[in-house]
Design a protein around this motif. Structure first.
Motif, PDB file in Angstrom:
ATOM      1  N   THR A  25       0.834  -1.217   0.000  1.00 45.26           N
ATOM      2  CA  THR A  25       0.000   0.000   0.000  1.00 45.26           C
ATOM      3  C   THR A  25       0.857   1.250   0.000  1.00 45.26           C
ATOM      4  O   THR A  25       0.451   2.284  -0.542  1.00 45.26           O
TER       5      THR A  25
ATOM      6  N   SER B  51      -8.637   0.982   5.412  1.00 43.83           N
ATOM      7  CA  SER B  51      -7.986   0.533   4.174  1.00 43.83           C
ATOM      8  C   SER B  51      -9.007   0.074   3.135  1.00 43.83           C
ATOM      9  O   SER B  51      -8.846   0.329   1.934  1.00 43.83           O
TER      10      SER B  51
ATOM     11  N   GLU C 227     -10.554   3.037   1.611  1.00 46.39           N
ATOM     12  CA  GLU C 227      -9.649   3.629   0.615  1.00 46.39           C
ATOM     13  C   GLU C 227      -9.709   2.858  -0.695  1.00 46.39           C
ATOM     14  O   GLU C 227      -9.692   3.459  -1.781  1.00 46.39           O
TER      15      GLU C 227
ATOM     16  N   PRO D  11      -7.008   6.048   6.203  1.00 40.35           N
ATOM     17  CA  PRO D  11      -5.886   5.239   6.669  1.00 40.35           C
ATOM     18  C   PRO D  11      -4.826   6.134   7.307  1.00 40.35           C
ATOM     19  O   PRO D  11      -4.522   7.221   6.783  1.00 40.35           O
TER      20      PRO D  11
ATOM     21  N   HIS E  91      -4.743  -1.993  -1.084  1.00 42.38           N
ATOM     22  CA  HIS E  91      -5.452  -1.502   0.108  1.00 42.38           C
ATOM     23  C   HIS E  91      -6.507  -2.517   0.566  1.00 42.38           C
ATOM     24  O   HIS E  91      -6.649  -2.782   1.766  1.00 42.38           O
TER      25      HIS E  91
END
Length: 645
Positions: A535, A564, A567, A593, A545
């Motif tokens: 990531t 995550s 995202e 995150p 992610h």
């Protein structure tokens, strides 16, 4: 009778009057292909002072080449034309047959200034080669060397009128196209038009699946191949230049067909039976039970004779049983029945021979099918090894000496050839060539040819000498194939070993993390460490992610996972798996995150990555050292060999 004669001559008299009038106005006859035109005429070479150089917008398809605008006295100018073999793929001009000629010619005949210009274009078929030759006739050529035939089916083409045009009419059009009147009428004739830039079926798809068996198209491609060759001869002769054809050779023994289809007319039951017999035969081949494999394949071919892979596997079995001539015939048939025909078909060799003999053009056959060429002569399906390119160049040298175009001195012997070979080979960049093999392995893997991809990836790894970029690319392909074949431990070893050479490579980290995330490997803690680094290295990659988030879900740390996965959804709203996980985790507070902070060793290898309360550390060899979270007693440690401490 006199009136009839006058009536017959009137059109001819009118035609001659028009031709004469156009000549007075300076109109020259056209050499454009009467059957396929081009949407644009972008030159390959552009002027720069007193030199001609490859145009910048052509460098994706051609080598950078330069030559004087005006040929110097005593110079002999050679243009090499064709597709990617002429270009020098998978390498470049240096080790192409043009590169070899550039070194061999002065060693044989130092009395001339030899200019060898490599005008080979990647994916260029014969009709584009002929179009390019028309431009090159303006540059005072002495000799054209043409190696063409492998790319005839590569570009999706519209044959429209050509399909329905009788051969006699095609010939008349070809003759008429050489007149001034044709040029004046060109716009009204509405020739078929192709884009100036090569666009292939393969380039617009996920692989060979867009190819279908089309026998009518095949016949028209062959007809146009002949037309293109004849046009090349006419262009060369009109320019006062010589021309030589090179017979296209291909890998028969070690290149499976790109795509197979059942013989037309089979019932569904017959197709299923053929598939089962092939499956059983491949199992027998894996056990080296060649007689049983041959029996199964012959049973299938009895009712499915045009299935390319059946023919190829039969060739393999026959070869192992020592039945060489039968094996050759089966391999040739397998190539000719390949539904994705990226190797010149047998009829093309016949057409090339006929055109060459009819026009008195030398035809160089540097390799014959009787020798059953394989991976020792070819890097892939059609591209020769460096030694293979040398072989082409030496065959061309022989023709040029026989034709007295080259006057070899007393020193032209095997020792001189060996000296030239040593000089050229010493100048090769081994890492660049290893990268070329790695790139080629990736292309074959994409095309679904795992056997060829694996072989090339292994060759690249051997030649890479621990170069990080080459190692990462080749290992990624090799691990993908191993995983596909359910060789999970070998795939894990391949990636882990590659990471010690390329510890900060994002593709390796992501691939390794994905493999460790699920059975049968399932090492969640190691997966989390590698995916977290992915990531950081691939901040815009939704898969990185998402899968890091999934690793945290599997560890029961949903509060770390949720940001995550959010995202991943933000980066790719179409990621359905991310949406499914968000539904499962709904109710948690929205959060971005946490910021990632990476520390590296002096070597550039990652040392420590911090994400909020989560810390991942690595040994300098790239292997995970420890992973800890913001909970008591959460730290897990591994030694430099990857074993728990």
């Amino acid at each position: 009778m006199k009136n009839l004669l006058l009536a017959g001559l009137s059109p001819l008299i009118f035609f001659l009057f028009i031709e004469g009038s156009l000549a007075l106005f300076g109109v020259k006859p056209s050499m454009k292909d009467p059957l396929v035109g081009f949407a644009a005429n972008v030159p390959l070479f552009v002027s720069s002072g007193t030199w001609m150089n490859t145009a910048a917008n052509k460098l994706d398809f051609f080598n950078l080449q330069s030559f004087p605008k005006e040929k110097n006295p005593g110079s002999y100018r050679i243009f090499s034309l064709g597709g990617s073999t002429t270009y020098g793929r998978p390498y470049d001009d240096v080790t192409s047959f043009s590169g070899w000629l550039r070194e061999l010619l002065p060693a044989a005949d130092g009395g001339r200034n030899w200019e060898v210009i490599n005008a080979g274009g990647i994916s260029y078929a014969s009709y584009r080669v002929a179009h390019l030759m028309r431009e090159l006739t303006r540059y005072q050529p002495d000799l054209f060397i043409v190696y063409t035939g492998h790319n005839e089916f590569l570009e999706e083409r519209t044959y429209g009128k050509l399909r329905d045009t009788p051969a006699v009419v095609q010939g008349a059009i070809a003759l008429f196209s050489r007149t001034r009147l044709w040029l004046a009428m060109g716009a009204a004739l509405k020739r078929e038009t192709l884009p100036a830039k090569v666009t292939t079926i393969l380039a617009r798809s996920a692989g060979p699946e867009r190819y279908r068996r089309d026998d009518a198209l095949r016949e028209n491609v062959l007809k146009h191949f002949r037309t293109s060759l004849q046009r090349m001869v006419a262009l060369a002769r009109d320019a006062g230049a010589e021309i030589v054809f090179v017979a296209p050779a291909s890998n028969l023994k070690d290149c499976s067909p790109f795509k197979s289809e059942h013989t037309p007319g089979l019932t569904l039951a017959e197709q299923q039976r053929s598939d089962q017999l092939l499956k059983d035969a491949k199992q027998a081949i894996g056990l080296e039970n060649w007689k049983n494999a041959l029996t199964l394949l012959d049973n299938a071919l009895a009712f499915d004779p045009r299935h390319a892979e059946l023919l190829y596997r039969r060739g393999q079995s026959l070869l192992k049983l020592g039945r060489l001539n039968e094996a050759k015939a089966s391999f040739v048939r397998a190539r000719d029945e390949d539904v994705c025909p990226l190797r010149a078909l047998s009829p093309m060799g016949g057409i090339l021979t006929e055109v060459a003999e009819k026009n008195g053009v030398p035809l160089v056959a540097f390799m014959t099918e009787s020798s059953l060429p394989g991976e020792d002569q070819f890097l892939d399906h059609v591209h020769p090894t460096i030694e293979g390119n040398k072989r082409i160049a030496l065959a061309l040298m022989k023709v040029m000496i026989d034709k007295a175009w080259v006057d070899p001195g007393a020193g032209w012997d095997t020792a001189t050839i060996a000296s030239v070979s040593k000089k050229l080979e010493n100048g090769i960049d081994p890492i660049a060539h290893a990268m070329a093999l790695a790139n080629l392995s990736r292309v074959f893997n994409w095309a679904g040819k795992s056997e060829d991809a694996r072989r090339l990836a292994e060759q690249a790894l051997t030649a890479a000498k621990n170069d990080p970029a080459v190692t990462a690319k080749a290992a990624s392909v090799l691990a993908t194939i191993q995983e596909r074949n359910r060789q999970y431990k070998r795939a894990l070893e391949t990636l882990s070993s590659a990471i010690t050479v390329a510890p900060a490579n994002p593709e390796l980290r992501l691939k390794l993390g994905l493999m460790q995330l699920d059975p049968p490997i399932r090492k969640i803690d190691k997966a989390a460490g590698n995916l977290l680094l992915a990531t950081y290295l691939l901040p815009l990659n939704d898969v990185a992610h998402l899968t890091f988030g999934i690793s945290m879900v599997k560890k029961g740390r949903v509060e770390i996972a949720y940001p995550s996965i959010l995202e991943a959804n933000r980066l790719n709203p179409k990621n359905t798996e991310a949406k499914e996980y968000l539904q499962k985790l709904k109710g948690l507070p929205l959060a971005k995150p946490p910021k990632l902070v990476l520390e590296s060793y002096a070597s550039g290898a990652p040392r420590k990555l911090v994400r909020g309360g989560m810390v991942v550390e690595w040994h300098e060899n790239g292997r995970l050292k420890s992973l800890s979270e913001s909970v008591p007693n959460s730290k897990i440690s591994w030694n430099e060999e990857g074993k728990l401490q």
